[in-house]
Enzyme design. Structure first.
Site, short mmCIF file in Angstrom:
data_model
loop_
_atom_site.label_atom_id
_atom_site.label_comp_id
_atom_site.label_asym_id
_atom_site.label_seq_id
_atom_site.Cartn_x
_atom_site.Cartn_y
_atom_site.Cartn_z
NE ARG A 73 -2.62 0.96 3.88
CZ ARG A 73 -3.04 1.02 4.80
NH1 ARG A 73 -4.20 0.19 4.78
NH2 ARG A 73 -2.70 1.33 5.78
CB SER A 142 -12.50 -2.76 1.56
OG SER A 142 -10.78 -2.57 1.58
CE LYS A 171 -7.73 2.99 5.04
NZ LYS A 171 -8.31 2.10 3.30
#
Length: 245
Positions: A73, A142, A171
């Site tokens: 990521r 997700s 996050k």
């Protein structure tokens, strides 16, 4: 991934008939039919938590400790830097048979020959990504709700990232935590592999597996650890023990 279709191809007399059935199963949304993916300890990288260490070094240490799948990521680097990093990590993982998943960027996954891509709810639609990448690539999605999970399964996702299970500082743009009961509800509703993420570490990995997750995704618990190999090893032991009980 776990293949939930027929265990054999029956008594078809021709190779063409067998091939046709495999193609049909793929288009029915059972995903890949030729690979078994171990999602049990799923590392998500984050250079902001790496304490100045190279992502490649952290990944190498983590897989020595027991990580079974890696998602790269990158949110701040250039596309060229992202590609170079993905190629280096792919080489690191290739000899170990560990899949490399690219976060968000279908173009980077395609350009680097990565094993697949992970898509968030605001990323490229799954059906469009599949048309670009083909059936041989892993596509994870997700899911922040039961509805998200059901829709992704119907559209042909290979696995689901269920998030967040618990509150996390990694996050901040996520929905309210689902908790273990939310994870159990999704487990009852879908057959795809479920990868739990959000506030997970060695202290709660076992209960997540016991609640129906096929794997545990971690970021800071490994990336920010003083010894990523040791941290991954402890997580792997907790997961293995939970599976035995």
């Amino acid at each position: 991934m776990n293949f939930s279709g027929p265990r054999h191809l029956g008594n078809h007399s021709s190779a063409f008939a067998r091939y046709s059935l495999l193609v049909t199963l793929g288009f029915l949304g059972w995903g890949m039919v030729h690979r078994q993916i171990d999602y049990s300890l799923y590392l998500v990288t984050d250079r902001g938590l790496s304490r100045g260490r190279a992502t490649l070094d952290i990944v190498g240490a983590a897989v020595r400790g027991g990580v079974t799948c890696v998602q790269l990521r990158e949110k701040t680097c250039s596309t060229r830097e992202f590609i170079a990093e993905a190629l280096a990590i792919r080489e690191c993982l290739k000899s170990r048979g560990i899949p490399l998943i690219i976060n968000d960027r279908v173009d980077v996954a395609l350009a680097t020959g990565a094993d697949g891509v992970h898509l968030g709810q605001s990323d490229m639609p799954l059906t469009m990504a599949r048309s670009i990448l083909g059936k041989s690539k892993i596509i994870g999605v997700s899911a922040e709700s039961l509805r998200d999970a059901a829709e992704a399964e119907a559209e042909g996702a290979d696995y689901l990232g269920i998030s967040p299970i618990f509150a996390t500082a990694t996050k901040t743009d996520t929905a309210a935590p689902l908790g273990l009961e939310g994870l159990r509800a999704i487990r009852r509703a879908v057959k795809l592999p479920l990868i739990a993420i959000g506030g997970l570490g060695p202290n709660n990995a076992a209960e997540v597996i016991a609640s129906g997750a096929d794997g545990v995704a971690v970021v800071s618990a490994i990336v920010a650890a003083a010894d990523p190999e040791l941290a991954a090893g402890e997580m792997a032991r907790q997961i293995a023990q939970a599976r035995r009980t």
